[in-house]
Design a protein around this motif. Structure first.
Motif, PDB file in Angstrom:
ATOM      1  N   THR A  77       0.845  -1.198   0.000  1.00 50.63           N
ATOM      2  CA  THR A  77       0.000   0.000   0.000  1.00 50.63           C
ATOM      3  C   THR A  77       0.881   1.250   0.000  1.00 50.63           C
ATOM      4  O   THR A  77       0.681   2.170  -0.803  1.00 50.63           O
ATOM      5  CB  THR A  77      -0.905  -0.016   1.248  1.00 50.63           C
ATOM      6  N   GLU A  78       1.874   1.265   0.875  1.00 53.75           N
ATOM      7  CA  GLU A  78       2.781   2.414   0.926  1.00 53.75           C
ATOM      8  C   GLU A  78       3.580   2.550  -0.372  1.00 53.75           C
ATOM      9  O   GLU A  78       3.901   3.659  -0.797  1.00 53.75           O
ATOM     10  CB  GLU A  78       3.759   2.280   2.110  1.00 53.75           C
ATOM     11  N   ASP A  79       3.876   1.418  -0.995  1.00 57.45           N
ATOM     12  CA  ASP A  79       4.657   1.432  -2.241  1.00 57.45           C
ATOM     13  C   ASP A  79       4.003   2.253  -3.351  1.00 57.45           C
ATOM     14  O   ASP A  79       4.683   2.763  -4.229  1.00 57.45           O
ATOM     15  CB  ASP A  79       4.808  -0.006  -2.774  1.00 57.45           C
ATOM     16  N   GLU A 108       7.154  12.692   3.653  1.00 58.67           N
ATOM     17  CA  GLU A 108       6.964  11.900   4.880  1.00 58.67           C
ATOM     18  C   GLU A 108       6.514  10.480   4.535  1.00 58.67           C
ATOM     19  O   GLU A 108       7.000   9.502   5.107  1.00 58.67           O
ATOM     20  CB  GLU A 108       5.924  12.569   5.790  1.00 58.67           C
ATOM     21  N   GLU A 109       5.575  10.367   3.601  1.00 57.39           N
ATOM     22  CA  GLU A 109       5.087   9.047   3.212  1.00 57.39           C
ATOM     23  C   GLU A 109       6.212   8.212   2.585  1.00 57.39           C
ATOM     24  O   GLU A 109       6.233   6.994   2.704  1.00 57.39           O
ATOM     25  CB  GLU A 109       3.917   9.168   2.227  1.00 57.39           C
ATOM     26  N   GLY A 110       7.145   8.899   1.916  1.00 55.06           N
ATOM     27  CA  GLY A 110       8.243   8.206   1.245  1.00 55.06           C
ATOM     28  C   GLY A 110       9.086   7.363   2.198  1.00 55.06           C
ATOM     29  O   GLY A 110       9.687   6.365   1.801  1.00 55.06           O
ATOM     30  N   ARG A 111       9.120   7.781   3.448  1.00 53.19           N
ATOM     31  CA  ARG A 111       9.891   7.023   4.438  1.00 53.19           C
ATOM     32  C   ARG A 111       9.262   5.675   4.757  1.00 53.19           C
ATOM     33  O   ARG A 111       9.947   4.741   5.159  1.00 53.19           O
ATOM     34  CB  ARG A 111       9.934   7.802   5.759  1.00 53.19           C
ATOM     35  N   HIS A 112       7.936   5.619   4.628  1.00 50.96           N
ATOM     36  CA  HIS A 112       7.229   4.451   5.152  1.00 50.96           C
ATOM     37  C   HIS A 112       7.579   3.167   4.400  1.00 50.96           C
ATOM     38  O   HIS A 112       7.948   2.162   5.009  1.00 50.96           O
ATOM     39  CB  HIS A 112       5.710   4.700   5.179  1.00 50.96           C
ATOM     40  N   ALA A 113       7.452   3.189   3.087  1.00 51.69           N
ATOM     41  CA  ALA A 113       7.753   1.976   2.317  1.00 51.69           C
ATOM     42  C   ALA A 113       9.231   1.614   2.471  1.00 51.69           C
ATOM     43  O   ALA A 113       9.586   0.443   2.626  1.00 51.69           O
ATOM     44  CB  ALA A 113       7.405   2.185   0.850  1.00 51.69           C
ATOM     45  N   ASP A 191       3.223   9.291  12.247  1.00 52.87           N
ATOM     46  CA  ASP A 191       3.137  10.122  11.023  1.00 52.87           C
ATOM     47  C   ASP A 191       1.710  10.121  10.492  1.00 52.87           C
ATOM     48  O   ASP A 191       1.150  11.164  10.145  1.00 52.87           O
ATOM     49  CB  ASP A 191       4.034   9.551   9.900  1.00 52.87           C
ATOM     50  N   GLU A 192       1.127   8.917  10.412  1.00 52.01           N
ATOM     51  CA  GLU A 192      -0.229   8.798   9.838  1.00 52.01           C
ATOM     52  C   GLU A 192      -1.230   9.590  10.679  1.00 52.01           C
ATOM     53  O   GLU A 192      -2.169  10.177  10.158  1.00 52.01           O
ATOM     54  CB  GLU A 192      -0.687   7.336   9.751  1.00 52.01           C
ATOM     55  N   ASN A 193      -0.996   9.600  11.984  1.00 52.89           N
ATOM     56  CA  ASN A 193      -1.919  10.326  12.851  1.00 52.89           C
ATOM     57  C   ASN A 193      -1.885  11.828  12.566  1.00 52.89           C
ATOM     58  O   ASN A 193      -2.923  12.479  12.497  1.00 52.89           O
ATOM     59  CB  ASN A 193      -1.589  10.054  14.324  1.00 52.89           C
TER      60      ASN A 193
HETATM   61 FE   LIG Z   1       2.120   5.973   5.097  1.00 52.60          FE
END
Ligand SMILES: [Fe+2]
Ligand SMILES: [Fe+2]
Length: 313
Positions: A77-79, A108-113, A191-193
């Motif tokens: 999903t993050e990908d 910020e989202e880029g860190r997750h995957a 982060d998501e929060n």
């Molecule tokens: Fe995320």
């Protein structure tokens, strides 16, 4: 009479001061963190292929197959971030405060995957070949906003979606049974929060701006809600496995995602016109159905787990 006829352009313009203020608040709240600090690098070893290391096999994974499924779904999903970025950049634009938010959120989202992939590869929790093949299929098909060109509907969806992602990351982290996995996913969930808080504040501004239309958008977002990885191959089966493992189920979705957003926005006590009122009643009725379905699912799951425990003696 129709719900407030206010153009998308006008909405985005009206919301711009809120975006500016919330972005500033977000930047104050968001703490810098480093994905590499969350990865137990010394547990890793080479894989087969070029480096002639050890091929992945199921027995190397320390998590159950349901937890492995949840980990893979959260990573895949993050990908798909490039598609999400495209959709919000088109919708919100890349200009001024909106653009700043779009880029900051993407960073910020880029860190997750990145962090999840490193963790899964080092700990050998999931099959790396299957992961890569699924990533290719998923990303090659792209992700499309279900409400293109409808800012209010999109803001309503992401308010729920960011919170759903937070809950799902938090729970999968706990389910790894690994203190480092737990910390990594808790960090991502933080982060998501903050993303959820940002969008929820925009949604609140929408409610003030166009209450009936926003109420309609929220009702539809709740009724049609799908997790962002719903377009993954075999998602229904995976979602059931994840729900059976108690990582993300209908009860959690209703009680920990939908209801908190609705009550924070004071949805039940707001003054609405007749159209908004109709939507609110529809939402209330739907939530009643979800409540009953969630209880039925939990009962069935408990019974099944009890039977399994009995068999295992
Ligand atoms: Fe995320
Ligand atoms: Fe997010």
């Amino acid at each position: 009479m129709t719900v407030e006829a206010i153009s998308d352009e006008a909405i985005l313009r009206e919301l711009e001061p809120v975006v500016e203020r919330e972005l500033e608040r977000h930047l104050k709240m968001a703490k810098e963190w480093f994905p590499h600090e969350y990865i137990p690098w010394s547990d890793g070893r080479n894989y087969n292929g070029l480096l002639e290391g050890e091929a992945w096999s199921k027995d190397q994974s320390k998590v159950s197959s349901a937890v492995a499924t949840a980990l893979a779904v959260n990573l895949l999903t993050e990908d798909n971030l490039p598609s999400y970025h495209f959709e919000i950049a088109v919708l919100f634009s890349r200009d001024r405060a909106w653009g700043e938010w779009v880029h900051r959120w993407t960073a910020e989202e880029g860190r997750h995957a990145q962090a999840i992939r490193d963790y899964l590869l080092v700990t050998r929790a999931c099959d790396p070949v299957a992961l890569e093949r699924e990533r290719m299929v998923h990303m090659a098909q792209g992700f499309q906003n279900d409400n293109p060109g409808d800012a209010i509907a999109s803001i309503a969806y992401v308010s729920f979606q960011e919170l759903a992602t937070r809950v799902s990351h938090r729970n999968v982290g706990k389910a790894t049974g690994d203190p480092i996995g737990d910390k990594l996913f808790a960090r991502i969930a933080t982060d998501e929060n903050l993303h959820m808080v940002f969008y929820r504040t925009l949604l609140e501004a929408c409610l003030d701006l166009a209450p009936d239309r926003t109420m309609q958008a929220m009702t539809q977002a709740v009724k049609r809600f799908q997790m962002p990885g719903y377009d993954l191959p075999g998602f229904q089966r995976k979602a059931l496995e994840i729900a059976m493992a108690g990582i993300y189920d209908l009860r959690q979705h209703r009680d920990n995602v939908v209801m908190p957003v609705l009550s924070h926005l004071n949805v039940w006590d707001r003054d609405l016109g007749p159209e908004g009122e109709k939507e609110r009643l529809e939402l209330d009725a739907f939530l009643g159905e979800v409540d009953a379905a969630a209880s039925r699912f939990t009962e069935r799951r408990d019974a099944r787990l009890a039977r399994q425990a009995e068999r295992q003696g």
